[in-house]
Design a protein around this motif. Structure first.
Motif, PDB file in Angstrom:
ATOM      1  N   LEU A   8       3.721  -2.784   0.827  1.00 43.15           N
ATOM      2  CA  LEU A   8       3.337  -2.411  -0.543  1.00 43.15           C
ATOM      3  C   LEU A   8       3.090  -0.916  -0.640  1.00 43.15           C
ATOM      4  O   LEU A   8       2.408  -0.338   0.212  1.00 43.15           O
ATOM      5  CB  LEU A   8       2.066  -3.163  -0.955  1.00 43.15           C
ATOM      6  CG  LEU A   8       2.016  -4.661  -0.651  1.00 43.15           C
ATOM      7  CD1 LEU A   8       0.717  -5.268  -1.202  1.00 43.15           C
ATOM      8  CD2 LEU A   8       3.225  -5.386  -1.212  1.00 43.15           C
ATOM      9  N   GLU A   9       3.641  -0.300  -1.680  1.00 46.73           N
ATOM     10  CA  GLU A   9       3.539   1.147  -1.838  1.00 46.73           C
ATOM     11  C   GLU A   9       3.359   1.507  -3.306  1.00 46.73           C
ATOM     12  O   GLU A   9       4.043   0.971  -4.166  1.00 46.73           O
ATOM     13  CB  GLU A   9       4.808   1.819  -1.265  1.00 46.73           C
ATOM     14  CG  GLU A   9       4.966   3.295  -1.557  1.00 46.73           C
ATOM     15  CD  GLU A   9       3.788   4.159  -1.077  1.00 46.73           C
ATOM     16  OE1 GLU A   9       3.369   4.010   0.081  1.00 46.73           O
ATOM     17  OE2 GLU A   9       3.292   4.965  -1.884  1.00 46.73           O
ATOM     18  N   LEU A  10       2.467   2.432  -3.563  1.00 38.43           N
ATOM     19  CA  LEU A  10       2.191   2.870  -4.937  1.00 38.43           C
ATOM     20  C   LEU A  10       3.329   3.717  -5.509  1.00 38.43           C
ATOM     21  O   LEU A  10       3.738   3.547  -6.657  1.00 38.43           O
ATOM     22  CB  LEU A  10       0.891   3.677  -4.953  1.00 38.43           C
ATOM     23  CG  LEU A  10       0.453   4.256  -6.297  1.00 38.43           C
ATOM     24  CD1 LEU A  10       0.103   3.135  -7.277  1.00 38.43           C
ATOM     25  CD2 LEU A  10      -0.740   5.189  -6.117  1.00 38.43           C
ATOM     26  N   LYS A  55       8.761   7.169  -5.182  1.00 35.07           N
ATOM     27  CA  LYS A  55       9.485   8.056  -4.260  1.00 35.07           C
ATOM     28  C   LYS A  55       9.389   7.554  -2.817  1.00 35.07           C
ATOM     29  O   LYS A  55      10.389   7.490  -2.100  1.00 35.07           O
ATOM     30  CB  LYS A  55       8.904   9.473  -4.355  1.00 35.07           C
ATOM     31  CG  LYS A  55       9.511  10.440  -3.353  1.00 35.07           C
ATOM     32  CD  LYS A  55       8.922  11.829  -3.457  1.00 35.07           C
ATOM     33  CE  LYS A  55       9.401  12.688  -2.303  1.00 35.07           C
ATOM     34  NZ  LYS A  55       8.953  14.071  -2.403  1.00 35.07           N
ATOM     35  N   HIS A  56       8.175   7.186  -2.394  1.00 37.90           N
ATOM     36  CA  HIS A  56       7.998   6.687  -1.030  1.00 37.90           C
ATOM     37  C   HIS A  56       8.711   5.346  -0.849  1.00 37.90           C
ATOM     38  O   HIS A  56       9.387   5.121   0.153  1.00 37.90           O
ATOM     39  CB  HIS A  56       6.506   6.524  -0.710  1.00 37.90           C
ATOM     40  CG  HIS A  56       5.747   7.821  -0.687  1.00 37.90           C
ATOM     41  ND1 HIS A  56       4.393   7.879  -0.494  1.00 37.90           N
ATOM     42  CD2 HIS A  56       6.153   9.101  -0.828  1.00 37.90           C
ATOM     43  CE1 HIS A  56       3.995   9.140  -0.522  1.00 37.90           C
ATOM     44  NE2 HIS A  56       5.048   9.902  -0.740  1.00 37.90           N
ATOM     45  N   GLY A  57       8.546   4.487  -1.846  1.00 37.35           N
ATOM     46  CA  GLY A  57       9.158   3.158  -1.761  1.00 37.35           C
ATOM     47  C   GLY A  57      10.674   3.240  -1.652  1.00 37.35           C
ATOM     48  O   GLY A  57      11.283   2.530  -0.844  1.00 37.35           O
ATOM     49  N   LEU A 113      -3.540  -2.633   7.069  1.00 35.51           N
ATOM     50  CA  LEU A 113      -3.979  -1.803   5.935  1.00 35.51           C
ATOM     51  C   LEU A 113      -3.889  -0.331   6.311  1.00 35.51           C
ATOM     52  O   LEU A 113      -4.468   0.101   7.322  1.00 35.51           O
ATOM     53  CB  LEU A 113      -5.424  -2.139   5.550  1.00 35.51           C
ATOM     54  CG  LEU A 113      -5.732  -3.604   5.227  1.00 35.51           C
ATOM     55  CD1 LEU A 113      -7.176  -3.741   4.737  1.00 35.51           C
ATOM     56  CD2 LEU A 113      -4.769  -4.142   4.185  1.00 35.51           C
ATOM     57  N   ASP A 114      -3.190   0.435   5.463  1.00 31.88           N
ATOM     58  CA  ASP A 114      -3.006   1.858   5.767  1.00 31.88           C
ATOM     59  C   ASP A 114      -2.693   2.629   4.488  1.00 31.88           C
ATOM     60  O   ASP A 114      -1.811   3.475   4.473  1.00 31.88           O
ATOM     61  CB  ASP A 114      -1.884   2.016   6.815  1.00 31.88           C
ATOM     62  CG  ASP A 114      -1.808   3.428   7.381  1.00 31.88           C
ATOM     63  OD1 ASP A 114      -2.801   4.175   7.257  1.00 31.88           O
ATOM     64  OD2 ASP A 114      -0.749   3.776   7.954  1.00 31.88           O
ATOM     65  N   ALA A 115      -3.404   2.316   3.392  1.00 32.30           N
ATOM     66  CA  ALA A 115      -3.151   3.023   2.118  1.00 32.30           C
ATOM     67  C   ALA A 115      -4.385   3.838   1.743  1.00 32.30           C
ATOM     68  O   ALA A 115      -5.082   4.341   2.624  1.00 32.30           O
ATOM     69  CB  ALA A 115      -2.775   2.003   1.048  1.00 32.30           C
TER      70      ALA A 115
HETATM   71  N1  SAH Z   1       1.786   3.005   7.045  1.00 35.54           N
HETATM   72  C1  SAH Z   1       2.503   4.267   6.921  1.00 35.54           C
HETATM   73  C2  SAH Z   1       1.613   5.364   6.395  1.00 35.54           C
HETATM   74  C3  SAH Z   1       0.989   5.079   5.042  1.00 35.54           C
HETATM   75  S1  SAH Z   1       0.292   6.529   4.294  1.00 35.54           S
HETATM   76  C4  SAH Z   1       3.040   4.645   8.300  1.00 35.54           C
HETATM   77  O1  SAH Z   1       2.241   4.669   9.242  1.00 35.54           O
HETATM   78  O2  SAH Z   1       4.229   4.906   8.441  1.00 35.54           O
HETATM   79  C5  SAH Z   1      -0.476   5.838   2.895  1.00 35.54           C
HETATM   80  C6  SAH Z   1       0.462   5.367   1.792  1.00 35.54           C
HETATM   81  O3  SAH Z   1      -0.313   4.577   0.896  1.00 35.54           O
HETATM   82  C7  SAH Z   1       1.069   6.503   0.969  1.00 35.54           C
HETATM   83  O4  SAH Z   1       2.462   6.375   0.914  1.00 35.54           O
HETATM   84  C8  SAH Z   1       0.458   6.306  -0.416  1.00 35.54           C
HETATM   85  O5  SAH Z   1       1.339   6.641  -1.486  1.00 35.54           O
HETATM   86  C9  SAH Z   1       0.178   4.810  -0.411  1.00 35.54           C
HETATM   87  N2  SAH Z   1      -0.835   4.400  -1.401  1.00 35.54           N
HETATM   88  C10 SAH Z   1      -1.865   5.121  -1.899  1.00 35.54           C
HETATM   89  N3  SAH Z   1      -2.542   4.423  -2.819  1.00 35.54           N
HETATM   90  C11 SAH Z   1      -1.927   3.206  -2.908  1.00 35.54           C
HETATM   91  C12 SAH Z   1      -2.137   2.037  -3.706  1.00 35.54           C
HETATM   92  N4  SAH Z   1      -3.131   1.966  -4.587  1.00 35.54           N
HETATM   93  N5  SAH Z   1      -1.289   0.998  -3.546  1.00 35.54           N
HETATM   94  C13 SAH Z   1      -0.279   1.054  -2.645  1.00 35.54           C
HETATM   95  N6  SAH Z   1      -0.033   2.131  -1.872  1.00 35.54           N
HETATM   96  C14 SAH Z   1      -0.833   3.193  -2.006  1.00 35.54           C
END
Ligand code: SAH
Ligand code: MG
Length: 223
Positions: free
Chosen positions: A94-96, A99-101, A141-143
């Motif tokens: 899941l990505e906000l 561009k990243h997605g 979880l990493d957002a």
């Molecule tokens: N897991 C990745 C790094 C993630 S960095 C790796 O190790 O390769 C954090 C990401 O979370 C960023 O791309 C950011 O845009 C996204 N993010 C921030 N807020 C968010 C939200 N509310 N919902 C989903 N993604 C989110």
């Protein structure tokens, strides 16, 4: 306090990195292409990717959920520890940001694990609310760190009993003990760490790899 712990230093990180399966050329290329595309260089460390793969293989994970895709580095790394889609391998990330997605989708499609990676764009809390109970073996979880508590709440429902909840950046980008941290998310990480430690139905430990990663098991007797 008596302790049998060794203080982990930069030297130890370099040492263990040199003794962990190295980053493959595809992920090295992805890392460089992401920087060139103006995507921040904040993906997990290579030895952490290897550790994630070991955890997934060790528990026979098939269905993995990631919150925070960025460029798809960790998603592709984790997907490589899963069986092919035809055998149930399924990584939903899941990505906000669109561009990243889009970047991650393109690179996952080009990788050897495009069959089992799905990138969904939107605020993670909204997507998490649509995912069924006990539908994932592992969540990572990493957002945004301010969202972690809400994401954890969803994951306690979405991850099956006996499954794992992993959470990145427990060391708050190296600023966990800083008196005047520069990063605005440090306070959220500290609060989350305390909350995670108190969460019923979870047995977890912060593993000092990368920027510190929670590894927690959802206790099977959780209702
Ligand atoms: N897991 C990745 C790094 C993630 S960095 C790796 O190790 O390769 C954090 C990401 O979370 C960023 O791309 C950011 O845009 C996204 N993010 C921030 N807020 C968010 C939200 N509310 N919902 C989903 N993604 C989110
Ligand atoms: Mg991280």
């Amino acid at each position: 306090m008596s302790t049998s712990s060794t203080l982990v230093t930069r030297e130890h990180f370099d040492y263990l990195r040199a003794r962990t399966r190295a980053e493959d050329p595809f992920l090295t290329e992805l890392r460089a292409a992401a920087v060139a595309a103006g995507i921040p260089a904040i993906s997990i460390a290579p030895e952490q990717a290897s550790f994630l793969q070991i955890l997934l293989k060790g528990c026979g994970a098939k269905r993995v959920l990631e919150v925070g895709t960025l460029a798809g580095y960790s998603a592709i790394a984790m997907a490589r520890a899963l069986p092919p889609a035809a055998e149930g391998g399924d990584l939903l990330t899941l990505e906000l940001l669109e561009k990243h997605g889009a970047f991650a989708r393109e690179w996952a499609g080009r990788s050897d694990v495009g069959d089992r990676v799905e990138v969904r764009v939107g605020p993670a809390a909204e997507t998490l609310a649509t995912l069924p109970d006990r539908s994932r073996d592992v969540a990572f979880l990493d957002a945004d760190k301010g969202g972690y508590r809400v994401y954890l709440e969803h994951c306690l429902r979405i991850v099956r009993p006996g499954g794992l909840i992993l959470v990145d950046n427990a060391f708050a980008f190296g600023e966990l003990f800083a008196e005047e941290p520069r990063d605005p998310e440090v306070g959220a990480v500290r609060d989350f760490n305390d909350h995670m430690a108190r969460t019923a139905g979870l047995q977890g430990v912060i593993v000092p790899i990368g920027d510190g990663m929670w590894v927690a098991v959802v206790e099977p007797n959780t209702p």
